[in-house]
Motif scaffolding. Structure first.
Motif, PDB file in Angstrom:
ATOM      1  N   ARG B 201      -7.424   5.848 -16.888  1.00 16.28           N
ATOM      2  CA  ARG B 201      -6.641   4.786 -16.258  1.00 16.28           C
ATOM      3  C   ARG B 201      -5.183   5.207 -16.202  1.00 16.28           C
ATOM      4  O   ARG B 201      -4.710   5.904 -17.094  1.00 16.28           O
ATOM      5  CB  ARG B 201      -6.749   3.485 -17.078  1.00 16.28           C
ATOM      6  CG  ARG B 201      -8.057   2.740 -16.836  1.00 16.28           C
ATOM      7  CD  ARG B 201      -7.978   1.336 -17.381  1.00 16.28           C
ATOM      8  NE  ARG B 201      -7.812   1.314 -18.830  1.00 16.28           N
ATOM      9  CZ  ARG B 201      -7.390   0.251 -19.514  1.00 16.28           C
ATOM     10  NH1 ARG B 201      -7.068  -0.868 -18.866  1.00 16.28           N
ATOM     11  NH2 ARG B 201      -7.278   0.300 -20.820  1.00 16.28           N
ATOM     12  N   ALA B 203      -1.367   3.596 -16.034  1.00 16.71           N
ATOM     13  CA  ALA B 203      -0.477   2.434 -16.041  1.00 16.71           C
ATOM     14  C   ALA B 203       0.795   2.823 -15.323  1.00 16.71           C
ATOM     15  O   ALA B 203       1.477   3.770 -15.729  1.00 16.71           O
ATOM     16  CB  ALA B 203      -0.176   2.006 -17.474  1.00 16.71           C
ATOM     17  N   SER B 206       7.526   0.055 -13.764  1.00 21.33           N
ATOM     18  CA  SER B 206       8.735  -0.065 -12.961  1.00 21.33           C
ATOM     19  C   SER B 206       9.919  -0.130 -13.915  1.00 21.33           C
ATOM     20  O   SER B 206       9.755  -0.413 -15.101  1.00 21.33           O
ATOM     21  CB  SER B 206       8.679  -1.329 -12.106  1.00 21.33           C
ATOM     22  OG  SER B 206       8.768  -2.453 -12.945  1.00 21.33           O
ATOM     23  N   THR B 213       3.544  -2.485 -13.748  1.00 19.92           N
ATOM     24  CA  THR B 213       3.312  -3.202 -12.493  1.00 19.92           C
ATOM     25  C   THR B 213       1.851  -3.178 -12.100  1.00 19.92           C
ATOM     26  O   THR B 213       1.353  -4.092 -11.454  1.00 19.92           O
ATOM     27  CB  THR B 213       4.119  -2.590 -11.333  1.00 19.92           C
ATOM     28  OG1 THR B 213       4.065  -1.177 -11.454  1.00 19.92           O
ATOM     29  CG2 THR B 213       5.551  -3.062 -11.365  1.00 19.92           C
ATOM     30  N   LYS B 214       1.140  -2.130 -12.490  1.00 20.57           N
ATOM     31  CA  LYS B 214      -0.256  -2.042 -12.078  1.00 20.57           C
ATOM     32  C   LYS B 214      -0.994  -1.067 -12.972  1.00 20.57           C
ATOM     33  O   LYS B 214      -0.426  -0.075 -13.429  1.00 20.57           O
ATOM     34  CB  LYS B 214      -0.318  -1.570 -10.614  1.00 20.57           C
ATOM     35  CG  LYS B 214      -1.694  -1.487 -10.032  1.00 20.57           C
ATOM     36  CD  LYS B 214      -1.787  -2.113  -8.655  1.00 20.57           C
ATOM     37  CE  LYS B 214      -3.229  -2.470  -8.372  1.00 20.57           C
ATOM     38  NZ  LYS B 214      -3.552  -2.610  -6.972  1.00 20.57           N
ATOM     39  N   ILE B 215      -2.265  -1.382 -13.254  1.00 24.27           N
ATOM     40  CA  ILE B 215      -3.095  -0.434 -13.987  1.00 24.27           C
ATOM     41  C   ILE B 215      -4.224  -0.004 -13.061  1.00 24.27           C
ATOM     42  O   ILE B 215      -4.973  -0.849 -12.554  1.00 24.27           O
ATOM     43  CB  ILE B 215      -3.659  -1.064 -15.273  1.00 24.27           C
ATOM     44  CG1 ILE B 215      -2.490  -1.438 -16.210  1.00 24.27           C
ATOM     45  CG2 ILE B 215      -4.592  -0.080 -15.974  1.00 24.27           C
ATOM     46  CD1 ILE B 215      -2.910  -2.198 -17.449  1.00 24.27           C
ATOM     47  N   ILE B 216      -4.313   1.273 -12.802  1.00 21.24           N
ATOM     48  CA  ILE B 216      -5.269   1.769 -11.808  1.00 21.24           C
ATOM     49  C   ILE B 216      -6.395   2.536 -12.494  1.00 21.24           C
ATOM     50  O   ILE B 216      -6.148   3.428 -13.319  1.00 21.24           O
ATOM     51  CB  ILE B 216      -4.533   2.671 -10.796  1.00 21.24           C
ATOM     52  CG1 ILE B 216      -3.620   1.791  -9.929  1.00 21.24           C
ATOM     53  CG2 ILE B 216      -5.513   3.449  -9.934  1.00 21.24           C
ATOM     54  CD1 ILE B 216      -2.649   2.557  -9.109  1.00 21.24           C
ATOM     55  N   GLU B 234      -6.070   6.631  -4.718  1.00 19.63           N
ATOM     56  CA  GLU B 234      -5.270   6.204  -5.863  1.00 19.63           C
ATOM     57  C   GLU B 234      -3.896   6.850  -5.838  1.00 19.63           C
ATOM     58  O   GLU B 234      -2.899   6.240  -6.158  1.00 19.63           O
ATOM     59  CB  GLU B 234      -5.958   6.557  -7.191  1.00 19.63           C
ATOM     60  CG  GLU B 234      -7.110   5.661  -7.582  1.00 19.63           C
ATOM     61  CD  GLU B 234      -8.441   6.232  -7.149  1.00 19.63           C
ATOM     62  OE1 GLU B 234      -8.451   7.222  -6.389  1.00 19.63           O
ATOM     63  OE2 GLU B 234      -9.469   5.673  -7.569  1.00 19.63           O
ATOM     64  N   GLU B 237      -1.688   5.099  -3.528  1.00 23.90           N
ATOM     65  CA  GLU B 237      -1.309   3.790  -4.056  1.00 23.90           C
ATOM     66  C   GLU B 237      -0.187   3.919  -5.098  1.00 23.90           C
ATOM     67  O   GLU B 237       0.809   3.192  -5.038  1.00 23.90           O
ATOM     68  CB  GLU B 237      -2.539   3.136  -4.696  1.00 23.90           C
ATOM     69  CG  GLU B 237      -2.295   1.700  -5.101  1.00 23.90           C
ATOM     70  CD  GLU B 237      -3.545   1.037  -5.693  1.00 23.90           C
ATOM     71  OE1 GLU B 237      -4.612   1.693  -5.702  1.00 23.90           O
ATOM     72  OE2 GLU B 237      -3.441  -0.107  -6.145  1.00 23.90           O
ATOM     73  N   ILE B 238      -0.366   4.874  -6.014  1.00 22.12           N
ATOM     74  CA  ILE B 238       0.651   5.034  -7.061  1.00 22.12           C
ATOM     75  C   ILE B 238       1.971   5.516  -6.471  1.00 22.12           C
ATOM     76  O   ILE B 238       3.044   5.004  -6.801  1.00 22.12           O
ATOM     77  CB  ILE B 238       0.169   6.034  -8.142  1.00 22.12           C
ATOM     78  CG1 ILE B 238      -1.076   5.493  -8.829  1.00 22.12           C
ATOM     79  CG2 ILE B 238       1.259   6.287  -9.173  1.00 22.12           C
ATOM     80  CD1 ILE B 238      -1.716   6.444  -9.808  1.00 22.12           C
ATOM     81  N   LEU B 241       3.766   2.710  -4.935  1.00 24.51           N
ATOM     82  CA  LEU B 241       4.396   1.864  -5.957  1.00 24.51           C
ATOM     83  C   LEU B 241       5.678   2.502  -6.477  1.00 24.51           C
ATOM     84  O   LEU B 241       6.702   1.852  -6.624  1.00 24.51           O
ATOM     85  CB  LEU B 241       3.432   1.664  -7.128  1.00 24.51           C
ATOM     86  CG  LEU B 241       2.322   0.633  -6.952  1.00 24.51           C
ATOM     87  CD1 LEU B 241       1.316   0.768  -8.088  1.00 24.51           C
ATOM     88  CD2 LEU B 241       2.911  -0.766  -6.944  1.00 24.51           C
TER      89      LEU B 241
END
Ligand SMILES: Nc1ncnc2c1ncn2[C@@H]1O[C@H](COP(=O)(O)OP(=O)(O)OP(=O)(O)O)[C@@H](O)[C@H]1O
Ligand SMILES: [Mg+2]
Lengths: 253, 252
Positions: B201, B203, B206, B213-216, B234, B237-238, B241
């Protein structure tokens, strides 16, 4: 070519020394013509080897005085230096006192040394201690103050979690190069104090004691011989400690 | 399944500056979690709080359900900078944590040998840190932490200062060590590619104040390819962000 180069490496150094010694002999013999104002090299050498075992005793006793002073300085210097460097409050407590005492020339302590301790080996040791103490104190302090925080934290996450262990396993070895450098300076300063510390008849033997005795007897070739011995021993100690210092900074101790 | 490591509402203030705000994440036993984020967002601070080197201003860290109390070898840490004891050989660096515990000599020797071998440094036992390369130093640091058999392994950009090739090699070695030892790992990095290659995963944080802000989830089976197309989604996406974050930082 490399071989030739090595052969010639010390040619200049050795000729320089030999020229100096020959010039000394010639100037003393033909120009000054006074064994009191400037003894010749040859009579100095005779004095050096002509005294039999006495020289050995004198060296031994001076070394005893140096060892008393130096071991005290190492013990107390490292103790106080580490406390002052490790604890913030330690430097605030210690600094004012040390700054006050440091500028007093070691030899100015001689009267009190005699009154407090008497005319004995310990009192000579005390003067040498005063001279040798501050370089060790200052260097230990600097070493302890500059232990990299990351090494302390590394030790903590590896389970080295109490103060004593951190001092023993991290701060002390990390400061060791500083401490050894301090000891080298101290040996030099302490050795300089030996002659003055032995000036007042603290012992029967001693290089300093007899330097003054021979002066009183106007045997200046012996004075010169003792000066040379003092210089050579100082040089030898400095070389040994330089070697230790290099090893300590490489971490090989 | 219960979390191995729970970070519950952790905030951190230095004087008036809020560096971390309400960090919440549960990390499972044996999980490999990466933390990515812009420089200065508080990644090191978060790791230091988990290690117990820094107190949180608010919130708790639970290890196996118990609140942590200061630094301890159950949370091994690899620092961003080199952290070996320069006066000790490789062998002595690795044995340091064991000698502190007065472990019997033969056991120390056995353990040290095992982990030096695991990080591929057999033959360098008697070298001093200034005699080995940066990559080797970090391997020694890994062996030194592993020797204490920690529950959780905290790594702060351990390969950040290494060249790309060494870095790739060490990532693979770390993965094989992770598979062998089943450790729980929290790994901080700047590199999104690194995070996606090694972790379960990611994390994403920011900055100002530091937040997750998000855990992918990286749902790609191992062994992975560095160029795996499945990771690309992914990755985008990261990066998006982080780009938003970067813009925020530039506008300020
Ligand atoms: N001891 C401290 N006292 C005051 N401020 C601190 C302290 N430690 C960190 N900070 C501040 O906290 C913020 C986060 O720092 P931190 O080192 O955790 O960031 P980081 O994400 O690890 O950055 P990088 O990617 O550059 O390593 C920074 O603004 C830093 O200045
Ligand atoms: Mg950092």
């Amino acid at each position: 070519m490399g071989h030739k180069f090595r052969e010639r490496k010390y040619v200049i150094e050795i000729s320089s020394l030999v020229t100096f010694l020959v010039a000394w002999e010639l100037v003393a013999r033909f120009l000054i013509k006074s064994e009191i104002k400037l003894p010749t090299l040859s009579s100095t050498i005779l004095a050096l080897f002509g005294g039999g075992y006495k020289l050995i005793f004198d060296i031994g006793i001076s070394m005893l005085h140096l060892s008393i002073g130096l071991s005290l300085a190492i013990l107390i210097g490292i103790l106080i230096g580490s406390l002052m460097g490790w604890f913030k409050i330690g430097s605030r407590i210690g600094d004012p006192i040390m700054e006050l005492l440091r500028p007093i020339p070691p030899l100015a302590w001689i009267p009190f040394a005699i009154i407090w301790i008497g005319l004995n080996h310990q009192s000579a040791g005390f003067i040498i201690f005063i001279g040798a103490f501050f370089p060790i104190l200052t260097n230990t302090y600097t070493g302890f103050k500059n232990v990299p925080p990351i090494l302390i934290e590394s030790a903590k996450v590896l389970g080295c979690n109490n103060g004593t262990k951190l001092i023993r396993h991290v701060a002390l070895p990390s400061s060791l190069p500083f401490i050894v450098a301090g000891i080298r300076i101290s040996v030099g300063v302490g050795w300089m104090c030996v002659v003055a510390a032995e000036m007042f008849g603290v012992s029967y033997y001693g290089l300093g004691t007899w330097l003054w005795q021979y002066y009183a007897l106007h045997q200046m070739n012996k004075v010169m011989a003792y000066m040379i011995v003092l210089g050579l021993i100082g040089l030898a100690m400095d070389r040994c400690l330089r070697f230790l210092e290099r090893r300590a900074s490489k971490g090989e101790m | 399944m219960n979390a191995k490591l729970s970070i519950e509402g952790v905030s951190k203030r230095f004087k008036d500056k809020l560096v971390l705000e309400k960090i919440d994440i549960d990390i499972m036993d044996g999980e490999f979690v990466c933390v990515v984020g812009p420089s200065g967002c508080g990644k090191t601070t978060l790791l230091r709080i988990i290690a117990g080197l820094e107190e949180p201003s608010e919130g708790n860290i639970l290890l196996e359900g118990r609140e942590i109390n200061g630094p301890s070898p159950d949370r091994g840490m690899i620092f961003q900078e080199y952290s070996l004891f320069p006066w000790k050989t490789v062998r002595k660096n690795v044995s340091f944590g064991l000698e502190i515990d007065n472990m019997p000599r033969e056991e120390i020797n056995r353990t040290v040998e095992k982990y030096i071998k695991m990080v591929g440094l057999s033959g360098f036992e008697e070298h001093y840190p200034n005699e080995i390369s940066g990559g080797m130093k970090q391997r020694v640091a890994i062996a030194r932490a592993l020797a204490k058999d920690p529950f959780v392994f905290l790594m702060d950009e351990p390969f950040g200062s290494l060249d790309a090739q060494t870095r790739n090699m060490l990532q693979d070695e770390l993965l094989s060590i992770w598979e062998k030892t089943q450790k729980t790992i929290v790994f901080v990095t700047h590199s999104v590619d690194e995070a996606l290659y090694i972790s379960d995963r990611v994390a994403v944080m920011s900055a100002n104040p530091g937040r997750i802000t998000k855990i992918i989830d990286v749902n790609v089976e191992r062994p992975r390819e560095r160029t795996d197309l499945k990771i690309m989604r992914e990755r985008k996406e990261i990066l998006d962000l982080l780009e938003v974050e970067l813009k925020k930082l530039l506008i300020r």
